[in-house]
Design a protein around this motif. Structure first.
Motif, PDB file in Angstrom:
ATOM      1  N   ALA A  92       0.837  -1.208   0.000  1.00  0.00           N
ATOM      2  CA  ALA A  92       0.000   0.000   0.000  1.00  0.00           C
ATOM      3  C   ALA A  92       0.869   1.255   0.000  1.00  0.00           C
ATOM      4  CB  ALA A  92      -0.931  -0.009   1.210  1.00  0.00           C
ATOM      5  N   ASN A  93       1.938   1.248   0.793  1.00  0.00           N
ATOM      6  CA  ASN A  93       2.848   2.394   0.833  1.00  0.00           C
ATOM      7  C   ASN A  93       3.591   2.554  -0.489  1.00  0.00           C
ATOM      8  OD1 ASN A  93       2.241   3.084   3.504  1.00  0.00           O
ATOM      9  ND2 ASN A  93       3.809   1.733   4.342  1.00  0.00           N
ATOM     10  N   ALA A  94       3.954   1.439  -1.083  1.00  0.00           N
ATOM     11  CA  ALA A  94       4.697   1.477  -2.342  1.00  0.00           C
ATOM     12  C   ALA A  94       3.818   1.966  -3.492  1.00  0.00           C
ATOM     13  CB  ALA A  94       5.254   0.093  -2.659  1.00  0.00           C
ATOM     14  N   LYS A  95       2.577   1.537  -3.531  1.00  0.00           N
ATOM     15  CA  LYS A  95       1.685   1.896  -4.641  1.00  0.00           C
ATOM     16  C   LYS A  95       1.464   3.395  -4.752  1.00  0.00           C
ATOM     17  CE  LYS A  95      -1.705  -0.984  -3.651  1.00  0.00           C
ATOM     18  NZ  LYS A  95      -3.004  -1.682  -3.749  1.00  0.00           N
ATOM     19  N   VAL A  96       1.481   4.081  -3.626  1.00  0.00           N
ATOM     20  CA  VAL A  96       1.256   5.524  -3.626  1.00  0.00           C
ATOM     21  C   VAL A  96       2.327   6.256  -4.444  1.00  0.00           C
ATOM     22  CG1 VAL A  96       1.164   7.580  -2.162  1.00  0.00           C
ATOM     23  CG2 VAL A  96       0.052   5.478  -1.419  1.00  0.00           C
ATOM     24  N   THR A  97       3.540   5.709  -4.473  1.00  0.00           N
ATOM     25  CA  THR A  97       4.638   6.356  -5.203  1.00  0.00           C
ATOM     26  C   THR A  97       4.588   6.083  -6.704  1.00  0.00           C
ATOM     27  OG1 THR A  97       6.178   4.483  -4.950  1.00  0.00           O
ATOM     28  CG2 THR A  97       6.093   6.108  -3.155  1.00  0.00           C
ATOM     29  N   GLU A  98       3.698   5.186  -7.138  1.00  0.00           N
ATOM     30  CA  GLU A  98       3.534   4.827  -8.552  1.00  0.00           C
ATOM     31  C   GLU A  98       4.824   4.303  -9.189  1.00  0.00           C
ATOM     32  OE1 GLU A  98       1.706   8.001 -10.718  1.00  0.00           O
ATOM     33  OE2 GLU A  98      -0.102   7.984  -9.489  1.00  0.00           O
ATOM     34  N   PRO A  99       5.365   3.202  -8.661  1.00  0.00           N
ATOM     35  CA  PRO A  99       6.586   2.637  -9.243  1.00  0.00           C
ATOM     36  C   PRO A  99       6.318   2.048 -10.623  1.00  0.00           C
ATOM     37  CG  PRO A  99       5.646   1.105  -7.665  1.00  0.00           C
ATOM     38  CD  PRO A  99       4.836   2.377  -7.559  1.00  0.00           C
ATOM     39  N   ALA A 100       7.373   1.933 -11.411  1.00  0.00           N
ATOM     40  CA  ALA A 100       7.250   1.320 -12.737  1.00  0.00           C
ATOM     41  C   ALA A 100       7.302  -0.199 -12.667  1.00  0.00           C
ATOM     42  CB  ALA A 100       8.368   1.824 -13.649  1.00  0.00           C
ATOM     43  N   GLY A 101       7.625  -0.726 -11.492  1.00  0.00           N
ATOM     44  CA  GLY A 101       7.667  -2.169 -11.311  1.00  0.00           C
ATOM     45  C   GLY A 101       7.881  -2.526  -9.851  1.00  0.00           C
ATOM     46  N   TYR A 102       7.549  -3.764  -9.492  1.00  0.00           N
ATOM     47  CA  TYR A 102       7.699  -4.242  -8.116  1.00  0.00           C
ATOM     48  C   TYR A 102       8.136  -5.700  -8.197  1.00  0.00           C
ATOM     49  CZ  TYR A 102       6.704  -4.394  -3.064  1.00  0.00           C
ATOM     50  OH  TYR A 102       6.801  -4.481  -1.689  1.00  0.00           O
ATOM     51  N   ILE A 103       9.388  -5.964  -7.836  1.00  0.00           N
ATOM     52  CA  ILE A 103       9.957  -7.308  -7.941  1.00  0.00           C
ATOM     53  C   ILE A 103      10.238  -7.824  -6.542  1.00  0.00           C
ATOM     54  CG2 ILE A 103      11.808  -8.702  -8.937  1.00  0.00           C
ATOM     55  CD1 ILE A 103      12.329  -6.284 -10.842  1.00  0.00           C
ATOM     56  N   VAL A 104       9.750  -9.020  -6.251  1.00  0.00           N
ATOM     57  CA  VAL A 104       9.959  -9.623  -4.937  1.00  0.00           C
ATOM     58  C   VAL A 104      11.168 -10.551  -4.999  1.00  0.00           C
ATOM     59  CG1 VAL A 104       8.944 -11.060  -3.124  1.00  0.00           C
ATOM     60  CG2 VAL A 104       7.502  -9.458  -4.400  1.00  0.00           C
ATOM     61  N   LYS A 105      12.084 -10.389  -4.038  1.00  0.00           N
ATOM     62  CA  LYS A 105      13.248 -11.269  -3.947  1.00  0.00           C
ATOM     63  C   LYS A 105      12.813 -12.666  -3.524  1.00  0.00           C
ATOM     64  CE  LYS A 105      16.184  -7.434  -2.369  1.00  0.00           C
ATOM     65  NZ  LYS A 105      16.905  -6.899  -1.198  1.00  0.00           N
ATOM     66  N   PRO A 106      13.553 -13.687  -3.936  1.00  0.00           N
ATOM     67  CA  PRO A 106      14.729 -13.651  -4.808  1.00  0.00           C
ATOM     68  C   PRO A 106      14.326 -13.375  -6.258  1.00  0.00           C
ATOM     69  CG  PRO A 106      14.186 -15.920  -4.290  1.00  0.00           C
ATOM     70  CD  PRO A 106      13.255 -15.055  -3.477  1.00  0.00           C
ATOM     71  N   PHE A 107      15.094 -12.557  -6.940  1.00  0.00           N
ATOM     72  CA  PHE A 107      14.790 -12.188  -8.315  1.00  0.00           C
ATOM     73  C   PHE A 107      15.492 -13.128  -9.293  1.00  0.00           C
ATOM     74  CE2 PHE A 107      18.816 -10.101  -7.536  1.00  0.00           C
ATOM     75  CZ  PHE A 107      19.478 -10.189  -8.759  1.00  0.00           C
ATOM     76  N   THR A 108      14.981 -13.171 -10.503  1.00  0.00           N
ATOM     77  CA  THR A 108      15.672 -13.882 -11.587  1.00  0.00           C
ATOM     78  C   THR A 108      16.217 -12.837 -12.553  1.00  0.00           C
ATOM     79  OG1 THR A 108      13.722 -14.055 -13.026  1.00  0.00           O
ATOM     80  CG2 THR A 108      14.066 -15.819 -11.404  1.00  0.00           C
ATOM     81  N   GLU A 109      17.279 -13.172 -13.237  1.00  0.00           N
ATOM     82  CA  GLU A 109      17.875 -12.240 -14.190  1.00  0.00           C
ATOM     83  C   GLU A 109      16.898 -11.906 -15.305  1.00  0.00           C
ATOM     84  OE1 GLU A 109      21.836 -12.201 -17.018  1.00  0.00           O
ATOM     85  OE2 GLU A 109      21.997 -12.957 -14.954  1.00  0.00           O
ATOM     86  N   ALA A 110      16.186 -12.929 -15.794  1.00  0.00           N
ATOM     87  CA  ALA A 110      15.208 -12.704 -16.863  1.00  0.00           C
ATOM     88  C   ALA A 110      14.079 -11.801 -16.382  1.00  0.00           C
ATOM     89  CB  ALA A 110      14.649 -14.033 -17.362  1.00  0.00           C
ATOM     90  N   GLY A 111      13.627 -12.024 -15.151  1.00  0.00           N
ATOM     91  CA  GLY A 111      12.550 -11.201 -14.601  1.00  0.00           C
ATOM     92  C   GLY A 111      12.978  -9.769 -14.398  1.00  0.00           C
ATOM     93  N   LEU A 112      14.217  -9.575 -13.960  1.00  0.00           N
ATOM     94  CA  LEU A 112      14.744  -8.226 -13.766  1.00  0.00           C
ATOM     95  C   LEU A 112      14.844  -7.501 -15.097  1.00  0.00           C
ATOM     96  CD1 LEU A 112      15.987  -6.148 -11.807  1.00  0.00           C
ATOM     97  CD2 LEU A 112      18.206  -7.240 -12.204  1.00  0.00           C
ATOM     98  N   TYR A 113      15.399  -8.187 -16.104  1.00  0.00           N
ATOM     99  CA  TYR A 113      15.561  -7.583 -17.429  1.00  0.00           C
ATOM    100  C   TYR A 113      14.212  -7.183 -18.024  1.00  0.00           C
ATOM    101  CZ  TYR A 113      16.381  -7.242 -22.442  1.00  0.00           C
ATOM    102  OH  TYR A 113      16.400  -6.806 -23.747  1.00  0.00           O
ATOM    103  N   SER A 114      13.251  -8.109 -17.992  1.00  0.00           N
ATOM    104  CA  SER A 114      11.950  -7.815 -18.597  1.00  0.00           C
ATOM    105  C   SER A 114      11.230  -6.688 -17.853  1.00  0.00           C
ATOM    106  CB  SER A 114      11.074  -9.077 -18.630  1.00  0.00           C
ATOM    107  OG  SER A 114      10.862  -9.586 -17.321  1.00  0.00           O
ATOM    108  N   SER A 115      11.380  -6.639 -16.536  1.00  0.00           N
ATOM    109  CA  SER A 115      10.744  -5.568 -15.761  1.00  0.00           C
ATOM    110  C   SER A 115      11.321  -4.202 -16.121  1.00  0.00           C
ATOM    111  CB  SER A 115      10.920  -5.821 -14.265  1.00  0.00           C
ATOM    112  OG  SER A 115      10.238  -6.983 -13.861  1.00  0.00           O
TER     113      SER A 115
END
Length: 207
Positions: A92-115
């Motif tokens: 809820a706190n994060a959504k207010v800032t209107e991020p371009a993406g939200y990735i939950v750790k652990p991340f994958t390289e492919a997921g990071l790149y595509s995001s």
């Protein structure tokens, strides 16, 4: 710098280096790795990146949210959260800032790149809707050294959020040729990165 530069804000050095390695393997430039709010603010002021990747909880505080609010209010760049936190309150706190993406750790390289790629594309499309059409004559009217037709083609692609590789593929030219043209563009626009070039273009077309 001739590619997309990314600021990493992460207080775990090993995780930060993992993120940096994944970015470099995908031809991004890591503009800096910062571990706290103060260093992040200094980087944004003195070495503005094209994208910021932010952890939310740094040193036991919600500093990532604070930096996101600063970026949203003062800098025209997309930012993504890369965090271990996915509870309802944090989201809820994060959504207010209107991020371009939200990735939950652990991340994958492919997921990071595509995001990142989707964030850049969506940010560019949103920016285009909010500004007048890009015209060579308008830009050159305010520059001491005019942009050529070929350079303008690259400028349009940068404005649309394309990376150097994408520009090379679109125009059927080599990466080295792209870099040469972009270096010339940066000199003419008094810019040092894709984001600062776009900011300069916006300034010119709104005059």
């Amino acid at each position: 710098m001739n590619e997309i530069s990314i600021l990493i804000m992460e207080d775990e050095p090993i995780v930060a280096e993992d993120i940096a390695g994944a970015l470099r393997r995908n031809d991004y430039i890591v503009s800096a790795i910062v571990y706290n709010r103060e260093d992040a603010l200094a980087e944004l002021k003195n070495n503005l990146p094209d994208v910021a990747i932010l952890d939310i909880n740094l040193n036991g505080k919600m500093e990532g949210i604070e930096i996101a609010e600063t970026i949203a209010g003062n800098y025209q760049i997309p930012f993504l959260f890369l965090t271990s936190y996915s509870d309802k309150k944090t989201l809820a706190n994060a959504k207010v800032t209107e991020p371009a993406g939200y990735i939950v750790k652990p991340f994958t390289e492919a997921g990071l790149y595509s995001s990142i790629e989707i964030a850049l594309h969506n940010f560019a499309q949103k920016s285009r809707r909010n500004f007048p059409e890009l015209k060579l004559s308008t830009i050159n009217k305010f520059l001491p050294s005019p942009v050529s037709e070929r350079e303008f083609q690259l400028l349009q692609l940068i404005y649309n959020g394309c990376t150097n590789k994408q520009i090379a593929a679109e125009l059927f030219i080599s990466i080295n040729t792209v870099k040469k043209h972009i270096n010339n563009l940066y000199l003419k626009l008094d810019a040092t990165s894709h984001s600062s070039a776009i900011a300069r273009i916006r300034q010119l077309i709104l005059q």
